[in-house]
Design a protein around this motif. Structure first.
Motif, PDB file in Angstrom:
ATOM      1  N   HIS A 139       0.863  -1.184   0.000  1.00  0.00           N
ATOM      2  CA  HIS A 139       0.000   0.000   0.000  1.00  0.00           C
ATOM      3  C   HIS A 139       0.898   1.232   0.000  1.00  0.00           C
ATOM      4  N   ARG A 140       0.372   2.327  -0.487  1.00  0.00           N
ATOM      5  CA  ARG A 140       1.040   3.631  -0.347  1.00  0.00           C
ATOM      6  C   ARG A 140       0.089   4.571   0.365  1.00  0.00           C
ATOM      7  N   ARG A 141       0.649   5.429   1.197  1.00  0.00           N
ATOM      8  CA  ARG A 141      -0.181   6.339   1.986  1.00  0.00           C
ATOM      9  C   ARG A 141       0.570   7.629   2.218  1.00  0.00           C
ATOM     10  N   TYR A 142      -0.117   8.735   2.026  1.00  0.00           N
ATOM     11  CA  TYR A 142       0.417  10.048   2.379  1.00  0.00           C
ATOM     12  C   TYR A 142       0.047  10.321   3.834  1.00  0.00           C
ATOM     13  N   VAL A 143       0.974  10.850   4.620  1.00  0.00           N
ATOM     14  CA  VAL A 143       0.717  11.164   6.026  1.00  0.00           C
ATOM     15  C   VAL A 143       0.282  12.627   6.115  1.00  0.00           C
TER      16      VAL A 143
ATOM     17  N   TYR B 268       0.876   4.873  14.443  1.00  0.00           N
ATOM     18  CA  TYR B 268       0.439   5.134  13.068  1.00  0.00           C
ATOM     19  C   TYR B 268       0.908   4.000  12.146  1.00  0.00           C
TER      20      TYR B 268
ATOM     21  N   LEU C   4      -1.232   1.007   9.984  1.00  0.00           N
ATOM     22  CA  LEU C   4      -1.018   0.707   8.565  1.00  0.00           C
ATOM     23  C   LEU C   4      -0.719  -0.772   8.364  1.00  0.00           C
TER      24      LEU C   4
ATOM     25  N   ASP D  63      -3.945  -2.573   8.202  1.00  0.00           N
ATOM     26  CA  ASP D  63      -4.622  -2.415   6.908  1.00  0.00           C
ATOM     27  C   ASP D  63      -4.048  -3.341   5.846  1.00  0.00           C
TER      28      ASP D  63
ATOM     29  N   GLU E 259       5.401   3.720   1.921  1.00  0.00           N
ATOM     30  CA  GLU E 259       5.103   2.452   1.264  1.00  0.00           C
ATOM     31  C   GLU E 259       5.075   1.398   2.359  1.00  0.00           C
TER      32      GLU E 259
END
Length: 130
Positions: A12-16, A32, A36, A39, A74
């Motif tokens: 997964h990719r995630r912006y904080v 945090y 993730l 998820d 990532e």
């Protein structure tokens, strides 16, 4: 056991967002990364078992570098061991991009090459009996 499934990896990719910063320097708390991991573990269980699964435990968690608001992360989950109902998974959070705001460029950011490994863990999830 299906040995062909070992080494299956989900990413997964995630912006904080800045709203998640809790500490000076726009630092984000360690929980945090653990959220993730939950998820991406859920995604892995759905892909492999058709069920969300339940997190049972972590056997190792390492906070290796800070995660900050403005980071692009990532998150990977790799299946390393499969039991009848248990799945042992290796996790990693890597910072692949970071905000670099300045007074003249408040939205500036850069890609990190190489990425910074911020958090690693090994965890166990369980799925319902079939």
């Amino acid at each position: 056991m299906n040995q062909q499934r070992i080494a299956t990896t989900i990413t997964h990719r995630r912006y904080v967002p800045y709203s998640h910063a809790h500490y000076a320097g726009n630092l984000v708390d360690g929980a945090y990364s653990l959220g993730l991991f939950g998820d991406v573990a859920t995604d892995l269980c759905i892909q492999l078992d058709g069920d969300e699964g339940l997190f049972a435990s972590y056997s190792d968690v390492q906070f290796l570098a800070p995660v900050r608001a403005g980071d692009l992360l990532e998150i990977t989950a790799t299946l390393v061991k499969e039991g009848t109902r248990s799945r042992v998974i290796d996790f990693a959070v890597s910072v692949v991009g970071r905000g670099t705001p300045s007074p003249t460029a408040p939205g500036a950011a850069c890609v990190l090459t190489p990425p910074i490994v911020a958090t690693t863990a090994t965890g166990t999830v369980v799925i319902p009996a079939r």
